[in-house]
Design a protein around this motif. Structure first.
Motif, PDB file in Angstrom:
ATOM      1  N   CYS A 117       0.847  -1.188   0.000  1.00 35.62           N
ATOM      2  CA  CYS A 117       0.000   0.000   0.000  1.00 35.62           C
ATOM      3  C   CYS A 117       0.884   1.240   0.000  1.00 35.62           C
ATOM      4  CB  CYS A 117      -0.908   0.022   1.227  1.00 35.62           C
ATOM      5  SG  CYS A 117      -2.119  -1.307   1.268  1.00 35.62           S
ATOM      6  N   ASP A 150      -5.055   7.644  -0.437  1.00 37.73           N
ATOM      7  CA  ASP A 150      -4.824   6.351   0.200  1.00 37.73           C
ATOM      8  C   ASP A 150      -5.139   5.190  -0.730  1.00 37.73           C
ATOM      9  OD1 ASP A 150      -4.048   7.514   2.591  1.00 37.73           O
ATOM     10  OD2 ASP A 150      -6.096   7.616   3.347  1.00 37.73           O
ATOM     11  N   TRP A 153      -2.564   0.767  -4.318  1.00 37.16           N
ATOM     12  CA  TRP A 153      -1.941  -0.441  -3.800  1.00 37.16           C
ATOM     13  C   TRP A 153      -1.787  -1.470  -4.912  1.00 37.16           C
ATOM     14  CZ3 TRP A 153      -5.306  -4.381  -4.676  1.00 37.16           C
ATOM     15  CH2 TRP A 153      -6.681  -4.135  -4.579  1.00 37.16           C
ATOM     16  N   PRO A 174      -5.276  -2.735   4.380  1.00 35.07           N
ATOM     17  CA  PRO A 174      -4.085  -3.408   4.905  1.00 35.07           C
ATOM     18  C   PRO A 174      -4.378  -4.258   6.134  1.00 35.07           C
ATOM     19  CG  PRO A 174      -3.591  -1.131   4.370  1.00 35.07           C
ATOM     20  CD  PRO A 174      -5.073  -1.276   4.271  1.00 35.07           C
ATOM     21  N   GLN A 186       3.856  -1.130   3.791  1.00 40.20           N
ATOM     22  CA  GLN A 186       3.369   0.236   3.616  1.00 40.20           C
ATOM     23  C   GLN A 186       4.489   1.085   3.022  1.00 40.20           C
ATOM     24  OE1 GLN A 186       0.859   1.868   6.689  1.00 40.20           O
ATOM     25  NE2 GLN A 186       1.758   3.896   6.436  1.00 40.20           N
ATOM     26  N   TYR A 200       3.876  -3.497   7.567  1.00 43.14           N
ATOM     27  CA  TYR A 200       2.666  -2.937   8.176  1.00 43.14           C
ATOM     28  C   TYR A 200       2.214  -3.811   9.345  1.00 43.14           C
ATOM     29  CZ  TYR A 200      -2.197  -1.487   8.716  1.00 43.14           C
ATOM     30  OH  TYR A 200      -3.383  -1.053   9.213  1.00 43.14           O
TER      31      TYR A 200
END
Length: 264
Positions: A117, A150, A153, A174, A186, A200
């Motif tokens: 991500c 955001d 990913w 996530p 991440q 993450y």
């Protein structure tokens, strides 16, 4: 066989899609493996929907899914995951800056992780403002599809296949993937600096939020639109439920429609 599937949820952003697709196709061409691009239209207005249909004839790798009414980002991702055929899946917001050029960096890290991500480094004020806006939209039960830094990913298919995302759950993706036992990375992107990647580890609050959202999932249907002049309409319904994700052919739904008509 398709190797890469790119998911682009959007609403009323046909112009942004038209600007993104040339750069996105160039980046994917350079990866030298087969790919498809799935644009999930969250019930755009007729002018924008017509512009998206026109893009189908211009880009052979493009597929277009459409909701009959606004469902939101999480539902759009569920529909895209159900219809995707690639071994590696990438999702991005149509307005995310420089997203296409950073796709190879995310894919490269999938050699050691199952989900990567990426998020752009933001100031404390920008981060707080984004979170407050998200909370206000959730309280108002607004299913709108909004641009999000955001939403960027890349994942192995097995890490995200079958995910049931309730409204707003795309923000805790996530955590949902980590709960399934997959490795999550991440990646922080900053202008002029190399990407910084860390493993993450969800906090207790994130785990509780993901568990609560996971129980609020509602299935949705999205129809896939055919190109103009096709010999046969390539229509299908992307059906997502808690147990599985699959694409349901149109004839399979005819008995259900007949039952509704008989009961009416």
């Amino acid at each position: 066989m398709v190797h890469y599937s790119v998911l682009i949820p959007q609403r009323d952003s046909a112009g942004a899609c038209g600007r993104l697709l040339p750069q996105l196709c160039q980046v994917l061409d350079d990866l030298l493996l087969s790919y498809e691009i799935l644009c999930i239209d969250d019930a755009s207005a007729p002018p924008a929907a017509s512009a998206l249909r026109a893009l189908l004839d211009e880009y052979a790798a493009l597929r277009l899914l459409r909701f009959d009414r606004p469902r939101g980002t999480s539902a759009a991702l569920c529909a895209g995951l159900a219809a995707a055929r690639g071994e590696l899946i990438v999702a991005l917001d149509v307005r995310t800056r420089s997203a296409a050029s950073n796709i190879p960096q995310l894919i490269a890290r999938l050699s050691q992780h199952d989900l990567v991500c990426a998020r752009r480094e933001r100031s404390l004020g920008g981060e707080l403002g984004e979170r407050l806006a998200s909370v206000s939209r959730w309280i108002a039960a607004d299913p709108g599809l909004y641009p999000s830094e955001d939403l960027f990913w890349a994942a192995r298919r097995e890490a995200v296949c079958g995910l049931a995302l309730a409204r707003g759950a795309f923000r805790v993706l996530p955590t949902l993937v980590a709960r399934r036992g997959f490795r999550v990375c991440q990646l922080t992107l900053a202008d002029g600096l190399p990407p910084q990647g860390t493993t993450y580890r969800p906090s207790l609050v994130q785990r509780l939020a993901a568990r609560w959202l996971d129980r609020r999932f509602e299935p949705h249907l999205a129809s896939e639109l055919a190109r103009q002049g096709a010999a046969q309409p390539r229509l299908a319904l992307a059906r997502v439920d808690r147990a599985r994700s699959r694409v349901v052919p149109q004839p399979a739904l005819l008995p259900l429609e007949q039952e509704r008509r008989d009961s009416a």
